[in-house]
Write an enzyme that holds these catalytic residues in place. Structure first.
Site, PDB file in Angstrom:
ATOM      1  N   ASP A  33      86.094  63.358  84.198  1.00 56.07           N
ATOM      2  CA  ASP A  33      87.038  62.465  83.492  1.00 56.07           C
ATOM      3  C   ASP A  33      87.235  62.768  82.000  1.00 56.07           C
ATOM      4  O   ASP A  33      87.276  61.834  81.182  1.00 56.07           O
ATOM      5  CB  ASP A  33      86.592  60.997  83.647  1.00 56.07           C
ATOM      6  CG  ASP A  33      86.494  60.555  85.095  1.00 56.07           C
ATOM      7  OD1 ASP A  33      86.718  61.379  85.987  1.00 56.07           O
ATOM      8  OD2 ASP A  33      86.179  59.370  85.320  1.00 56.07           O
TER       9      ASP A  33
ATOM     10  N   LYS B 110      89.942  60.359  91.758  1.00 51.14           N
ATOM     11  CA  LYS B 110      89.147  59.204  92.188  1.00 51.14           C
ATOM     12  C   LYS B 110      89.643  57.931  91.522  1.00 51.14           C
ATOM     13  O   LYS B 110      90.413  57.991  90.553  1.00 51.14           O
ATOM     14  CB  LYS B 110      87.689  59.439  91.836  1.00 51.14           C
ATOM     15  CG  LYS B 110      87.559  59.617  90.337  1.00 51.14           C
ATOM     16  CD  LYS B 110      86.147  59.852  89.968  1.00 51.14           C
ATOM     17  CE  LYS B 110      85.939  59.708  88.498  1.00 51.14           C
ATOM     18  NZ  LYS B 110      86.309  58.386  87.942  1.00 51.14           N
TER      19      LYS B 110
ATOM     20  N   CYS C 108      81.028  56.785  84.872  1.00 51.72           N
ATOM     21  CA  CYS C 108      81.359  57.824  85.863  1.00 51.72           C
ATOM     22  C   CYS C 108      80.396  58.995  85.846  1.00 51.72           C
ATOM     23  O   CYS C 108      80.107  59.575  86.897  1.00 51.72           O
ATOM     24  CB  CYS C 108      82.804  58.262  85.689  1.00 51.72           C
ATOM     25  SG  CYS C 108      83.923  56.917  86.151  1.00 51.72           S
TER      26      CYS C 108
HETATM   27  C1  VGL Z   1      85.149  55.226  83.641  1.00 52.35           C
HETATM   28  C2  VGL Z   1      85.157  52.991  83.105  1.00 52.35           C
HETATM   29  C3  VGL Z   1      86.250  52.789  83.899  1.00 52.35           C
HETATM   30  C4  VGL Z   1      84.526  56.574  83.466  1.00 52.35           C
HETATM   31  C5  VGL Z   1      86.241  55.035  84.463  1.00 52.35           C
HETATM   32  O1  VGL Z   1      85.215  57.603  83.629  1.00 52.35           O
HETATM   33  O2  VGL Z   1      83.325  56.619  83.146  1.00 52.35           O
HETATM   34  N1  VGL Z   1      84.608  54.207  82.980  1.00 52.35           N
HETATM   35  N2  VGL Z   1      86.789  53.816  84.569  1.00 52.35           N
END
Ligand code: VGL
Ligand code: ZN
Length: 179
Positions: free
Chosen positions: A8, A86, A127
């Site tokens: 991410d 995801k 994540c």
């Molecule tokens: C994430 C919070 C909400 C992440 C994704 O990538 O860690 N954190 N969505």
């Protein structure tokens, strides 16, 4: 066989984004350099629908196909062989890259004979942590590259606690230079 996963590393998790890790962009050059040490490099993207239960907990972020969901522009994304999407469902969070719905990450890695997974990216306490924990459950020897992850750290103990949990579960913490 070892593989690198970049979790991410998207605009919305970097400064100026919707849900930023305050120093999220600092890991970009570290990861670009680290990529030289791997033949197999994959990434995940948080890839939410416009409306999802996930946005009851979080400000809207990484809505699929928006600029916030793009990789950080400084990332050498040409080297990424496969992107796992995801958080695509409107009924769950999808924190772990192993929950990707376009392709199964665990199966993909096994097919490529991967036994060791090196985890980098954003954000440490969500994540990254869930990806590392699932990697361990799936039987991969799991490394977290500590200078190649960043957290939001909304509460000052969030990141240290996440690291402790990962270590407790069997993850190895190393520095990028030690890979
Ligand atoms: C994430 C919070 C909400 C992440 C994704 O990538 O860690 N954190 N969505
Ligand atoms: Zn999300």
């Amino acid at each position: 066989m070892k593989a690198l996963i970049i979790v991410d590393l998207q605009n919305d998790f970097c400064p100026g984004g919707a849900l930023p890790a305050p120093e999220g962009d600092h890991i970009v050059p570290v990861i670009n350099k680290l990529m030289n040490k791997f033949y197999l490099i994959v990434a995940s993207k948080d890839w939410h629908p416009e409306s999802t239960v996930h946005f009851e907990k979080w400000p809207a972020h990484c809505v699929r196909k928006t600029s916030g969901a793009e990789f950080h522009p400084g990332l050498n994304s040409a080297k990424i062989q496969k992107v796992f999407l995801k958080g695509t469902d409107d009924k769950d969070d999808g924190y772990s890259a192993f929950e990707a719905t376009n392709e199964n990450l665990a199966e993909y890695l096994r097919k490529k004979q991967v036994s060791e997974l090196y985890v980098t990216g954003l954000v440490t306490e969500y994540c990254v942590k869930q990806t590392a924990l699932e990697s361990l459950r799936q039987g991969f020897k799991t490394f977290v590259v500590e200078d190649a992850v960043q957290g939001i750290n909304a509460h000052p103990n969030d990141v240290p606690q996440a690291k402790a949990e990962m270590e407790e579960a069997g993850a190895h913490f190393i520095k990028a230079d030690e890979v």
